[in-house]
Each structure stands twice: as C-alpha cells, then as structure tokens.
Write a protein that holds these residues in place. Structure first.
Motif, PDB file in Angstrom:
ATOM      1  N   UNK A 243      33.101  33.960  53.943  1.00 35.03           N
ATOM      2  CA  UNK A 243      34.261  34.854  54.032  1.00 35.03           C
ATOM      3  C   UNK A 243      34.867  35.127  52.672  1.00 35.03           C
ATOM      4  N   UNK A 244      34.931  34.087  51.854  1.00 33.72           N
ATOM      5  CA  UNK A 244      35.525  34.221  50.518  1.00 33.72           C
ATOM      6  C   UNK A 244      34.714  35.145  49.615  1.00 33.72           C
ATOM      7  N   UNK A 245      33.416  35.246  49.872  1.00 35.37           N
ATOM      8  CA  UNK A 245      32.552  36.130  49.063  1.00 35.37           C
ATOM      9  C   UNK A 245      32.838  37.616  49.298  1.00 35.37           C
ATOM     10  N   UNK A 246      33.662  37.881  50.333  1.00 33.74           N
ATOM     11  CA  UNK A 246      33.974  39.286  50.664  1.00 33.74           C
ATOM     12  C   UNK A 246      35.482  39.542  50.741  1.00 33.74           C
ATOM     13  N   UNK A 247      36.264  38.698  50.034  1.00 31.53           N
ATOM     14  CA  UNK A 247      37.719  38.918  49.951  1.00 31.53           C
ATOM     15  C   UNK A 247      37.981  40.284  49.312  1.00 31.53           C
ATOM     16  N   UNK A 248      37.179  40.600  48.292  1.00 32.67           N
ATOM     17  CA  UNK A 248      37.204  41.921  47.661  1.00 32.67           C
ATOM     18  C   UNK A 248      35.763  42.427  47.633  1.00 32.67           C
ATOM     19  N   UNK A 249      35.555  43.622  47.097  1.00 33.49           N
ATOM     20  CA  UNK A 249      34.210  44.214  47.125  1.00 33.49           C
ATOM     21  C   UNK A 249      33.186  43.343  46.393  1.00 33.49           C
ATOM     22  N   UNK A 250      32.082  43.052  47.093  1.00 34.69           N
ATOM     23  CA  UNK A 250      30.947  42.352  46.489  1.00 34.69           C
ATOM     24  C   UNK A 250      30.413  43.182  45.302  1.00 34.69           C
ATOM     25  N   UNK A 251      30.105  42.596  44.135  1.00 33.97           N
ATOM     26  CA  UNK A 251      29.992  41.168  43.829  1.00 33.97           C
ATOM     27  C   UNK A 251      31.198  40.551  43.094  1.00 33.97           C
ATOM     28  N   UNK A 252      32.358  41.197  43.139  1.00 36.19           N
ATOM     29  CA  UNK A 252      33.501  40.662  42.371  1.00 36.19           C
ATOM     30  C   UNK A 252      33.819  39.210  42.738  1.00 36.19           C
ATOM     31  N   UNK A 253      33.910  38.841  44.033  1.00 39.20           N
ATOM     32  CA  UNK A 253      34.206  37.435  44.343  1.00 39.20           C
ATOM     33  C   UNK A 253      33.108  36.470  43.888  1.00 39.20           C
ATOM     34  N   UNK A 254      31.842  36.867  44.050  1.00 41.41           N
ATOM     35  CA  UNK A 254      30.729  35.987  43.637  1.00 41.41           C
ATOM     36  C   UNK A 254      30.771  35.738  42.133  1.00 41.41           C
TER      37      UNK A 254
END
Length: 294
Positions: A243-254
C-alpha cells in the motif's frame, strides 16, 4: 518450462542530483536484488521511468543491467511504446544488449482497437526474434487488452506471456483459461499476485520487490510450490508495504523508500513526476520502520 516465473522486480532508475542516470546506483540496486533472491530484473518499465528516458539512456540502462546481472537471473527489458516502429527499434536494441526477453506495454494514448493491438504485437514479434511478454495496464494506457486478444497473440511463437495489471481476477482467469499451459501469466499488481498464482499464474513483476526483494521472492516461491499457508503469511506481512508503494504515483514512493533505506542517494523522479510530499514521506517512513526496513 517458461523461464519467466517468480518475483521479477520492476527496478527503479536512480538519477544523480543533476538528473543523469546514476550508473553506480543502478549497479548497486541490481546487486542488492540478486543477493536477496529476486528471480528476474525488469529495467525500463513504468517503475523505471521509461516514459522520460531518452533512447540513448534507455539502451544504456538495459545494456548496463545485462552486464551487471551476468546471467545470474533473467533480464526482461521494457521496450514498449505507443509507436510500433519505435517499439521495434527499442526491442532490437534490447536483443542486441543480450536481454532475455522484452516487456511490451499496450500502446498508450492512441487507444488502438483490439485488432490494432494484435497487429502491433504481431509486427514487433515478427521483426525481432526475442521472447516477448505483453503488458496490459489499462489504468496507465486507457486501453484494456481483452483475454481473446491475448490468446490470439499467444499463438505467435515468441510471445510467451503477459503481465496483467488489471487486478481483475475474472479477467486473469479468462486469460489463463484461453492461453496455452506454458504461457506465463504474471501479475502486474502486488496486492493480487499471490491470488494470481493460486489460479494458475506464474508470478509477478513487482514494485514492492524494490524494497523487500527477499520476502516477495519467498512469497512467490511458496505460492508456486502450493504452500499457501506460508505465502499468505508473507502476503499479510508485505500488505502494508504494498500500500505504501502507491501512496503517490509510482515510482516516487519506491525511490523515496530506497533513499530512506540508504540504497540510493537521490529519491527524485523526473518531471513531470515530483518528489514526495512531507506528509506522504512520514507515512512511508512509519511503514518501512514497522516492516523492519529502516
């Protein structure tokens, strides 16, 4: 058996502070992945910011990935575009670099018909003799490649699988039902990857693997071996992280997570994507800490 199985990482492309590809950073990320049991590397996908890489950078990232991996795991290079001629050129370059296969997104923005999709993939497959994995992600492309179209493509000898990112188990079941047994149906959605394997899928191309490669690989190994007690346990361990990997647009969280973990120096994606907000970074940090990754 189809070699495209298990947990493949849709690897990020790290950039230096002045916006160039961070080659050392990429090599370090690849080593981190291979050492932690990732089953394959996918450079230049959506998570690798393929949309904002120049052709030269795209070729270089694939070439560098192949050279760094040294055959330890398969390299599935993103080579799709919304132009068929450009897709052929990128796929030829990936083959020349030594990639094991090409991951090809459905053409975006143009909104082709199902016949247009079939003719696009057929043209690339006939032009370049390399194993091709189709990539269906309607949330990004505005076009949904239907199971019947995937099944038509599966009759072309070097089209060997599909990355299904609809998160729709009904559609994924139809794809598995209509395609040959050795056709690899890979989940493009971390949340439903274990369920995809349970209904006959071959694995996942994962964003979460960027930060938790060991657990994602172990979950896919367990699911593919039919050990769903272990797979389910890992699914729920990883669920908050997914869920945290998609808090904002991928790939920004990653990328932000990897920077917080000390794996890359610069978390910024390329514009028009932008660095993560403070509020989102705080939420992400908490999840990473709870998962023992900080």
């Amino acid at each position: 058996m189809n070699k495209f199985r298990g947990a493949y990482v849709a690897i990020v492309t790290p950039f230096t502070k002045d916006g160039k590809v961070d080659e050392k950073g990429l090599k370090d990320l690849i080593e981190f992945q291979v050492k932690n049991g990732t089953h394959g590397i996918v450079p230049c996908g959506t998570t690798g910011e393929s949309a904002t890489l120049t052709h030269e950078e795209h070729h270089r990232v694939v070439e560098l990935t192949v050279k760094t991996v040294k055959g330890r795991v398969p390299v599935l290079a993103g080579t799709g575009s919304n132009s068929t001629s450009e897709s052929i050129e990128l796929t030829r370059a990936a083959k020349a670099a030594g990639a094991d296969g090409a991951l090809m997104i459905t053409p975006y923005y143009n909104k082709p018909t199902q016949e247009g999709l079939y003719q696009h993939f057929k043209a690339v497959a006939e032009a370049v003799d390399i194993p091709i994995i189709l990539y269906n992600v309607p949330s990004r492309t505005s076009v949904n490649m239907l199971p019947e179209t995937v099944a038509r493509c599966a009759k072309i000898k070097n089209i060997v699988g599909v990355k299904e990112a609809t998160a729709d188990l009904n559609q994924i079941s139809q794809v598995i039902r209509l395609c040959p047994k050795n056709f690899a149906v890979l989940s493009g959605d971390d949340f439903t990857c274990m369920a995809t394997v349970a209904i006959g899928g071959a694995g996942v191309i994962s964003v979460t693997s960027n930060v938790a490669p060991k657990d994602m690989a172990a979950m896919m190994d367990a699911a593919l071996a039919g050990d769903f007690t272990k797979a389910r346990k890992l699914h729920y361990k990883l669920f908050p992280l997914m869920g945290a990997m998609f808090i904002e647009t991928n790939p920004t969280p990653a990328k932000t997570a990897l920077a917080l973990m000390g794996k890359i120096k610069n978390s910024a994606p390329r514009l028009p994507l932008y660095k993560m907000s403070e509020a989102s970074t705080e939420k992400l940090s908490k999840v990473l800490a709870d998962c023992g990754l900080l």
